[in-house]
Design an enzyme around this catalytic site. Sequence first.
Site, PDB file in Angstrom:
ATOM      1  N   THR A 193     -25.887  28.092   8.267  1.00 12.06           N
ATOM      2  CA  THR A 193     -25.877  26.645   8.130  1.00 12.06           C
ATOM      3  C   THR A 193     -27.053  26.102   7.325  1.00 12.06           C
ATOM      4  OG1 THR A 193     -26.249  24.618   9.420  1.00 12.06           O
ATOM      5  CG2 THR A 193     -26.927  26.651  10.463  1.00 12.06           C
ATOM      6  N   TYR A 228     -30.653  24.697  17.925  1.00  8.31           N
ATOM      7  CA  TYR A 228     -29.454  25.174  17.216  1.00  8.31           C
ATOM      8  C   TYR A 228     -29.853  25.949  15.964  1.00  8.31           C
ATOM      9  CZ  TYR A 228     -25.459  24.875  13.991  1.00  8.31           C
ATOM     10  OH  TYR A 228     -24.475  25.162  13.073  1.00  8.31           O
ATOM     11  N   LYS A 238     -29.467  29.892  14.994  1.00  9.01           N
ATOM     12  CA  LYS A 238     -28.728  30.297  13.785  1.00  9.01           C
ATOM     13  C   LYS A 238     -29.605  31.124  12.844  1.00  9.01           C
ATOM     14  CE  LYS A 238     -24.454  28.541  13.968  1.00  9.01           C
ATOM     15  NZ  LYS A 238     -23.221  29.256  13.626  1.00  9.01           N
ATOM     16  N   GLU A 277     -28.704  23.746   8.246  1.00  5.39           N
ATOM     17  CA  GLU A 277     -29.744  23.367   9.218  1.00  5.39           C
ATOM     18  C   GLU A 277     -30.913  24.355   9.185  1.00  5.39           C
ATOM     19  OE1 GLU A 277     -30.015  20.642  11.671  1.00  5.39           O
ATOM     20  OE2 GLU A 277     -28.770  19.903  10.045  1.00  5.39           O
TER      21      GLU A 277
HETATM   22  P1  NAP Z   1     -16.744  23.284  16.058  1.00  6.16           P
HETATM   23  O1  NAP Z   1     -15.645  22.399  15.631  1.00  6.16           O
HETATM   24  O2  NAP Z   1     -17.761  22.793  17.021  1.00  6.16           O
HETATM   25  O3  NAP Z   1     -16.077  24.623  16.639  1.00  6.16           O
HETATM   26  C1  NAP Z   1     -16.834  25.585  17.323  1.00  6.16           C
HETATM   27  C2  NAP Z   1     -15.899  26.610  17.920  1.00  6.16           C
HETATM   28  O4  NAP Z   1     -16.665  27.559  18.655  1.00  6.16           O
HETATM   29  C3  NAP Z   1     -14.864  26.026  18.907  1.00  6.16           C
HETATM   30  O5  NAP Z   1     -13.674  26.764  18.774  1.00  6.16           O
HETATM   31  C4  NAP Z   1     -15.515  26.315  20.246  1.00  6.16           C
HETATM   32  O6  NAP Z   1     -14.600  26.388  21.311  1.00  6.16           O
HETATM   33  C5  NAP Z   1     -16.103  27.688  19.957  1.00  6.16           C
HETATM   34  N1  NAP Z   1     -17.158  28.095  20.890  1.00  6.16           N
HETATM   35  C6  NAP Z   1     -18.265  27.406  21.252  1.00  6.16           C
HETATM   36  N2  NAP Z   1     -19.015  28.136  22.091  1.00  6.16           N
HETATM   37  C7  NAP Z   1     -18.359  29.307  22.259  1.00  6.16           C
HETATM   38  C8  NAP Z   1     -18.610  30.476  23.020  1.00  6.16           C
HETATM   39  N3  NAP Z   1     -19.684  30.594  23.787  1.00  6.16           N
HETATM   40  N4  NAP Z   1     -17.724  31.488  22.954  1.00  6.16           N
HETATM   41  C9  NAP Z   1     -16.616  31.399  22.212  1.00  6.16           C
HETATM   42  N5  NAP Z   1     -16.302  30.309  21.466  1.00  6.16           N
HETATM   43  C10 NAP Z   1     -17.179  29.289  21.500  1.00  6.16           C
HETATM   44  O7  NAP Z   1     -17.562  23.818  14.783  1.00  6.16           O
HETATM   45  P2  NAP Z   1     -17.115  23.859  13.235  1.00  6.16           P
HETATM   46  O8  NAP Z   1     -17.541  22.593  12.598  1.00  6.16           O
HETATM   47  O9  NAP Z   1     -15.728  24.324  13.129  1.00  6.16           O
HETATM   48  O10 NAP Z   1     -18.119  24.976  12.697  1.00  6.16           O
HETATM   49  C11 NAP Z   1     -17.755  26.351  12.684  1.00  6.16           C
HETATM   50  C12 NAP Z   1     -19.013  27.198  12.610  1.00  6.16           C
HETATM   51  O11 NAP Z   1     -19.732  26.886  11.427  1.00  6.16           O
HETATM   52  C13 NAP Z   1     -20.001  26.997  13.748  1.00  6.16           C
HETATM   53  O12 NAP Z   1     -20.621  28.238  13.983  1.00  6.16           O
HETATM   54  C14 NAP Z   1     -21.015  26.023  13.196  1.00  6.16           C
HETATM   55  O13 NAP Z   1     -22.242  26.190  13.850  1.00  6.16           O
HETATM   56  C15 NAP Z   1     -21.062  26.469  11.760  1.00  6.16           C
HETATM   57  N6  NAP Z   1     -21.371  25.431  10.752  1.00  6.16           N
HETATM   58  C16 NAP Z   1     -20.701  24.251  10.742  1.00  6.16           C
HETATM   59  C17 NAP Z   1     -20.964  23.325   9.737  1.00  6.16           C
HETATM   60  C18 NAP Z   1     -20.227  22.025   9.656  1.00  6.16           C
HETATM   61  O14 NAP Z   1     -20.712  21.124   8.955  1.00  6.16           O
HETATM   62  N7  NAP Z   1     -19.062  21.896  10.279  1.00  6.16           N
HETATM   63  C19 NAP Z   1     -21.914  23.631   8.743  1.00  6.16           C
HETATM   64  C20 NAP Z   1     -22.557  24.868   8.794  1.00  6.16           C
HETATM   65  C21 NAP Z   1     -22.272  25.779   9.787  1.00  6.16           C
HETATM   66  P3  NAP Z   1     -14.059  25.056  22.061  1.00  6.16           P
HETATM   67  O15 NAP Z   1     -12.982  24.493  21.158  1.00  6.16           O
HETATM   68  O16 NAP Z   1     -13.560  25.588  23.337  1.00  6.16           O
HETATM   69  O17 NAP Z   1     -15.234  24.128  22.195  1.00  6.16           O
HETATM   70  O1  F7E Z   2     -25.617  14.451  12.172  1.00  8.74           O
HETATM   71  C1  F7E Z   2     -27.603  11.376  11.996  1.00  8.74           C
HETATM   72  C2  F7E Z   2     -28.223  12.571  12.678  1.00  8.74           C
HETATM   73  O2  F7E Z   2     -24.400  15.398  14.124  1.00  8.74           O
HETATM   74  C3  F7E Z   2     -25.858  14.191  10.811  1.00  8.74           C
HETATM   75  C4  F7E Z   2     -23.210  20.413  12.496  1.00  8.74           C
HETATM   76  O3  F7E Z   2     -21.911  20.709  12.062  1.00  8.74           O
HETATM   77  O4  F7E Z   2     -23.946  20.037  10.255  1.00  8.74           O
HETATM   78  C5  F7E Z   2     -23.852  19.448  11.528  1.00  8.74           C
HETATM   79  O5  F7E Z   2     -25.142  19.086  12.016  1.00  8.74           O
HETATM   80  C6  F7E Z   2     -27.006  13.206  10.692  1.00  8.74           C
HETATM   81  C7  F7E Z   2     -28.257  13.559  11.508  1.00  8.74           C
HETATM   82  O6  F7E Z   2     -24.526  16.707  11.948  1.00  8.74           O
HETATM   83  C8  F7E Z   2     -25.860   9.463  14.524  1.00  8.74           C
HETATM   84  O7  F7E Z   2     -29.500  12.246  13.218  1.00  8.74           O
HETATM   85  C9  F7E Z   2     -27.249   9.075  12.923  1.00  8.74           C
HETATM   86  O8  F7E Z   2     -29.390  13.312  10.717  1.00  8.74           O
HETATM   87  O9  F7E Z   2     -23.094  14.748  12.068  1.00  8.74           O
HETATM   88  P1  F7E Z   2     -24.319  15.300  12.642  1.00  8.74           P
HETATM   89  P2  F7E Z   2     -25.791  17.653  11.756  1.00  8.74           P
HETATM   90  O10 F7E Z   2     -26.812  17.451  12.773  1.00  8.74           O
HETATM   91  O11 F7E Z   2     -26.213  17.549  10.332  1.00  8.74           O
HETATM   92  C10 F7E Z   2     -24.727  21.227  10.198  1.00  8.74           C
HETATM   93  C11 F7E Z   2     -24.704  21.759   8.778  1.00  8.74           C
HETATM   94  C12 F7E Z   2     -24.354  22.225  11.230  1.00  8.74           C
HETATM   95  O12 F7E Z   2     -24.507  23.435  11.033  1.00  8.74           O
HETATM   96  C13 F7E Z   2     -24.009  21.703  12.579  1.00  8.74           C
HETATM   97  O13 F7E Z   2     -23.244  22.660  13.305  1.00  8.74           O
HETATM   98  O14 F7E Z   2     -26.571  11.944  11.186  1.00  8.74           O
HETATM   99  N1  F7E Z   2     -26.998  10.389  12.912  1.00  8.74           N
HETATM  100  N2  F7E Z   2     -26.573   8.472  13.911  1.00  8.74           N
HETATM  101  C14 F7E Z   2     -26.130  10.682  13.880  1.00  8.74           C
HETATM  102  N3  F7E Z   2     -25.573  11.846  14.269  1.00  8.74           N
HETATM  103  C15 F7E Z   2     -24.697  11.812  15.302  1.00  8.74           C
HETATM  104  N4  F7E Z   2     -24.094  12.956  15.688  1.00  8.74           N
HETATM  105  N5  F7E Z   2     -24.423  10.630  15.979  1.00  8.74           N
HETATM  106  C16 F7E Z   2     -24.979   9.440  15.621  1.00  8.74           C
HETATM  107  O15 F7E Z   2     -24.706   8.408  16.214  1.00  8.74           O
END
Ligand code: NAP
Ligand code: F7E
Length: 383
Positions: free
Chosen positions: A133, A157, A161, A135
């Site tokens: 990620t 987190y 990661k 992050e």
């Molecule tokens: P998501 O919608 O939160 O999905 C996470 C998945 O992991 C869900 O299926 C969840 O199950 C499952 N899970 C959570 N804890 C688990 C555990 N202990 N054992 C087995 N399964 C578990 O996340 P996403 O946005 O699809 O992201 C997919 C991956 O990419 C994650 O690893 C995330 O950290 C990473 N990532 C995401 C982003 C982004 O912007 N979306 C960017 C960079 C990296 P439930 O449905 O039961 O909760």
């Molecule tokens: O926040 C700000 C918050 O929770 C984005 C995950 O998929 O992407 C995700 O992480 C920004 C942050 O995503 C609210 O403070 C303001 O600066 O949508 P987010 P994230 O933290 O960037 C990365 C790449 C991952 O890997 C993660 O799994 O938005 N923000 N106001 C807020 N954020 C939330 N959630 N809620 C608010 O009300």
Amino acid sequence: MSKVALITGITGQDGAYLAEYLIKKGYIVHGIKRRSSMFNTDRIDHLYQDPHVENRNLILHYGDLTDSLNLTRIIGETQPDEIYNLAAMSHVKVSFDTPEYTANADGLGVLRILEAVRLLNLIPKTRIYQASTSELYGLVQEVPQKETTPFYPRSPYAVAKLYGYWITVNYREAYKMHASNGILFNHESPLRGETFVTRKVTRAVSRIALGMQEKVYMGNLSSKRDWGHAKDYVRAMYAILQQDEPSDYVIATGITTTIRDFLKMAFAEIGVEIVFKGESVKEVAILNYIDENVFIKRVGEAYLDAFRKRIGEEVVGVDPQYFRPTEVDLLIGDATKARTRLGWEPKYDLNALIEDMMLNDIKLMKKESYLRKGGYEILNYFE
Ligand code: NAP
Ligand code: F7E
């Protein structure tokens, strides 16, 4: 013979899109889902096949990233050509509340998968994708961020990661595994979890337009993110595992936007202009102007009169409960390596992403509102 993929986190946003993408390519897809007291397969229900169907191309297994024996058994039974490790406790803010669990699932979970592949003698067969990620860059050391930019994680987190990232690199180097990290920047979609900022906004704007909610409270409005569409990003995951050599890739659009501007764009999608005023926790956004033609087209004429009366009112406020103890202020990625080596390009820009999410949420919220009214009438009838 069809290729076999195993997706952890198949019930999540990326898991659902990736499963659909691989099934279309002719794969047999195995997915690991957690046991839950309610159905948690909404995102993949359209792909689900009854266990009694012959030659299924989607097969689900109960499992958890914190359970090595279970992971080893599933990997042994399914003998996958490709493993996509997408499962994680993926919410940055929540990771401050559950740091130990996050380290276990998001950090050690990766080790459990790599070690299972090694112990089962599957190294020559199985390729592994690790969901790393942006992050990891946290307190950014370089702008834009690329594969060589040093990491500086800013949350439990991101620290978990970081372990996942390096253990993947280590197993690749130590045991010659085909294991790669996709360093994905934020990617969103209509399937995005409701508590991530983009989806929180597109849901709230839809509800405000439909008269279901007065105002939305946000956290840090000034942070900047490089947002893409999840559909584009799962194509990159697949492409990474099709390379002869394993490697790590940044996947990003190269454009960064504040949360404040994302809010403006989401309201603009329904023809509404908002204006921000005030500072810090006193900052608010006022409903300033409605382009009625756009509003009617996107939301519907029935909602216009009530909405018109709200001009001059606050629709966005700030609540410090959404602030993070340590914030990632700016993310912007340089995906040159993915473009040149994988031929990867995103198809969606931010406007197209917001349009997709808003159209979906307006439809969804109308349904919710309708059901709620229907439910209320039925309740009254029985009273
Ligand atoms: P998501 O919608 O939160 O999905 C996470 C998945 O992991 C869900 O299926 C969840 O199950 C499952 N899970 C959570 N804890 C688990 C555990 N202990 N054992 C087995 N399964 C578990 O996340 P996403 O946005 O699809 O992201 C997919 C991956 O990419 C994650 O690893 C995330 O950290 C990473 N990532 C995401 C982003 C982004 O912007 N979306 C960017 C960079 C990296 P439930 O449905 O039961 O909760
Ligand atoms: O926040 C700000 C918050 O929770 C984005 C995950 O998929 O992407 C995700 O992480 C920004 C942050 O995503 C609210 O403070 C303001 O600066 O949508 P987010 P994230 O933290 O960037 C990365 C790449 C991952 O890997 C993660 O799994 O938005 N923000 N106001 C807020 N954020 C939330 N959630 N809620 C608010 O009300």
